[in-house]
Scaffold this active site. Structure first.
Site, PDB file in Angstrom:
ATOM      1  N   ASP A  39       0.839  -1.200   0.000  1.00 58.73           N
ATOM      2  CA  ASP A  39       0.000   0.000   0.000  1.00 58.73           C
ATOM      3  C   ASP A  39       0.874   1.250   0.000  1.00 58.73           C
ATOM      4  O   ASP A  39       2.020   1.215   0.472  1.00 58.73           O
ATOM      5  CB  ASP A  39      -0.905   0.017   1.237  1.00 58.73           C
ATOM      6  CG  ASP A  39      -1.977  -1.065   1.185  1.00 58.73           C
ATOM      7  OD1 ASP A  39      -2.367  -1.449   0.076  1.00 58.73           O
ATOM      8  OD2 ASP A  39      -2.412  -1.517   2.267  1.00 58.73           O
ATOM      9  N   TYR A  67       6.681  -8.305   8.502  1.00 56.93           N
ATOM     10  CA  TYR A  67       6.349  -6.886   8.604  1.00 56.93           C
ATOM     11  C   TYR A  67       6.601  -6.365  10.008  1.00 56.93           C
ATOM     12  O   TYR A  67       6.412  -7.095  10.993  1.00 56.93           O
ATOM     13  CB  TYR A  67       4.856  -6.656   8.315  1.00 56.93           C
ATOM     14  CG  TYR A  67       4.391  -7.035   6.943  1.00 56.93           C
ATOM     15  CD1 TYR A  67       4.339  -6.096   5.923  1.00 56.93           C
ATOM     16  CD2 TYR A  67       3.978  -8.332   6.659  1.00 56.93           C
ATOM     17  CE1 TYR A  67       3.890  -6.439   4.657  1.00 56.93           C
ATOM     18  CE2 TYR A  67       3.528  -8.685   5.397  1.00 56.93           C
ATOM     19  CZ  TYR A  67       3.484  -7.739   4.398  1.00 56.93           C
ATOM     20  OH  TYR A  67       3.046  -8.080   3.146  1.00 56.93           O
ATOM     21  N   ASP A  81      -6.735   1.476   7.859  1.00 56.94           N
ATOM     22  CA  ASP A  81      -5.413   2.054   8.097  1.00 56.94           C
ATOM     23  C   ASP A  81      -5.539   3.571   8.243  1.00 56.94           C
ATOM     24  O   ASP A  81      -6.644   4.134   8.172  1.00 56.94           O
ATOM     25  CB  ASP A  81      -4.415   1.669   6.991  1.00 56.94           C
ATOM     26  CG  ASP A  81      -4.770   2.243   5.619  1.00 56.94           C
ATOM     27  OD1 ASP A  81      -5.583   3.183   5.541  1.00 56.94           O
ATOM     28  OD2 ASP A  81      -4.221   1.742   4.613  1.00 56.94           O
ATOM     29  N   ARG A 177      -3.596  -4.936   7.689  1.00 63.32           N
ATOM     30  CA  ARG A 177      -4.715  -4.057   8.023  1.00 63.32           C
ATOM     31  C   ARG A 177      -5.872  -4.838   8.644  1.00 63.32           C
ATOM     32  O   ARG A 177      -6.538  -4.357   9.558  1.00 63.32           O
ATOM     33  CB  ARG A 177      -5.221  -3.340   6.761  1.00 63.32           C
ATOM     34  CG  ARG A 177      -4.337  -2.212   6.289  1.00 63.32           C
ATOM     35  CD  ARG A 177      -4.990  -1.503   5.109  1.00 63.32           C
ATOM     36  NE  ARG A 177      -4.898  -2.255   3.876  1.00 63.32           N
ATOM     37  CZ  ARG A 177      -5.758  -2.164   2.853  1.00 63.32           C
ATOM     38  NH1 ARG A 177      -6.806  -1.351   2.951  1.00 63.32           N
ATOM     39  NH2 ARG A 177      -5.576  -2.847   1.753  1.00 63.32           N
TER      40      ARG A 177
END
Length: 288
Positions: A39, A67, A81, A177
């Site tokens: 993203d 992540y 988000d 997310r």
């Protein structure tokens, strides 16, 4: 331009396509693609294929990812988000460490996950995010994903809001997310993602990544043979077998697992990716 992979440290605010467009100019070829979208808000490892290496990307996209994330409890957004609008608030001030641990444990392992409403998944041939932004209610089905590790490194409390820093190791197709959303939902506070940095895609980590600025100064490509040797089991074959695989033929299985497996000629040239089925190794992609 040599075929190979470029491991980019994607900057915040860029789409994955922005990075591809930039690298097309730097590489001087249209044959550039990426494995696993990030993203715009997210930073970190984006694996780019140049020329023949674009044919590796589908296989690399299926590998495990890692992540570093920050989840804010106490607010929900319409995108799950920080890029979205806040749609609900609920005080997270009373959420204790035990409740947080239990919520995270429930989201670890093999789980069923509903993707975000604003995602690139297709529903009836249309992208979910386009439908959501047009005001349509998108019914997305839960999908199996694996969260191998969900390790909290810090918890910061600011009145009704709680920020949770975590490192997450997960299968391809996992939405961080959605983890933020579901953690907040399970705790009754709402939650969304405020920061995301991908630190690894398969074997390719931040240590191998280059910023766009550095690539503009010096365009470095990881050769295909090296890229495959890092990511997949390697099989070196005889001249006769090299000729056979180069013409799309099959080889006897070598017991290296289902695949993909990199097949190399006696001189070290990458010939193909194969998969083993029963007693044979069948080409997935031939590069010569």
């Amino acid at each position: 331009m040599n075929s190979g992979l470029v491991v980019v440290d994607k900057p915040a605010g860029w789409t994955s396509h922005d990075v591809v467009a930039k690298l097309r100019r730097l590489a001087g070829t249209r044959r550039v693609g990426h494995a696993g979208t990030l993203d715009p808000m997210a930073t970190g490892v984006l694996v780019i294929g140049v020329d023949k290496a674009t044919r590796l990307l589908g296989h690399l996209a299926l590998t495990e990812k890692v992540y570093d994330a920050t989840i804010r409890l106490g607010q929900s957004t319409d995108t799950d988000d920080a890029e979205g609008e806040i749609v609900a608030s609920g005080s997270a001030g009373a959420v204790g460490d035990d409740a947080l641990r239990e919520g995270i444990a429930a989201l670890t392992g093999e789980i069923q996950q509903v993707p975000p409403q604003v995602s690139a998944i297709k529903v009836d041939g249309k992208r979910a995010y386009k439908m959501a932004r047009a005001g349509e209610e998108v019914a997305l089905r839960a999908r199996p994903v694996t969260v191998r590790e969900f390790a909290v490194s810090d918890v910061r409390r600011h009145g009704d809001l709680v920020d949770v820093d975590a490192s997450i190791t997960c299968s391809s197709g996992t939405y961080i997310r959605s983890l933020a959303r579901d953690l907040g939902r399970s705790l009754g506070t709402g939650g969304h993602l405020t920061a995301l940095r991908r630190t690894r895609v398969g074997p390719y980590g931040l240590g191998m990544a280059r910023t766009v600025e550095r690539l503009t100064e010096e365009f470095e490509v990881l050769p295909m043979g090296e890229a495959v040797s890092v990511a997949f089991p390697r099989r070196d074959v005889s001249p006769d077998d090299a000729r056979r695989i180069a013409h799309g033929g099959r080889l006897p299985a070598a017991g290296l697992g289902p695949g993909p497996i990199g097949v190399f000629a006696p001189d070290g040239t990458l010939l193909a990716l194969v998969e083993e089925t029963g007693s044979v190794a069948k080409p997935l992609a031939v590069f010569v």
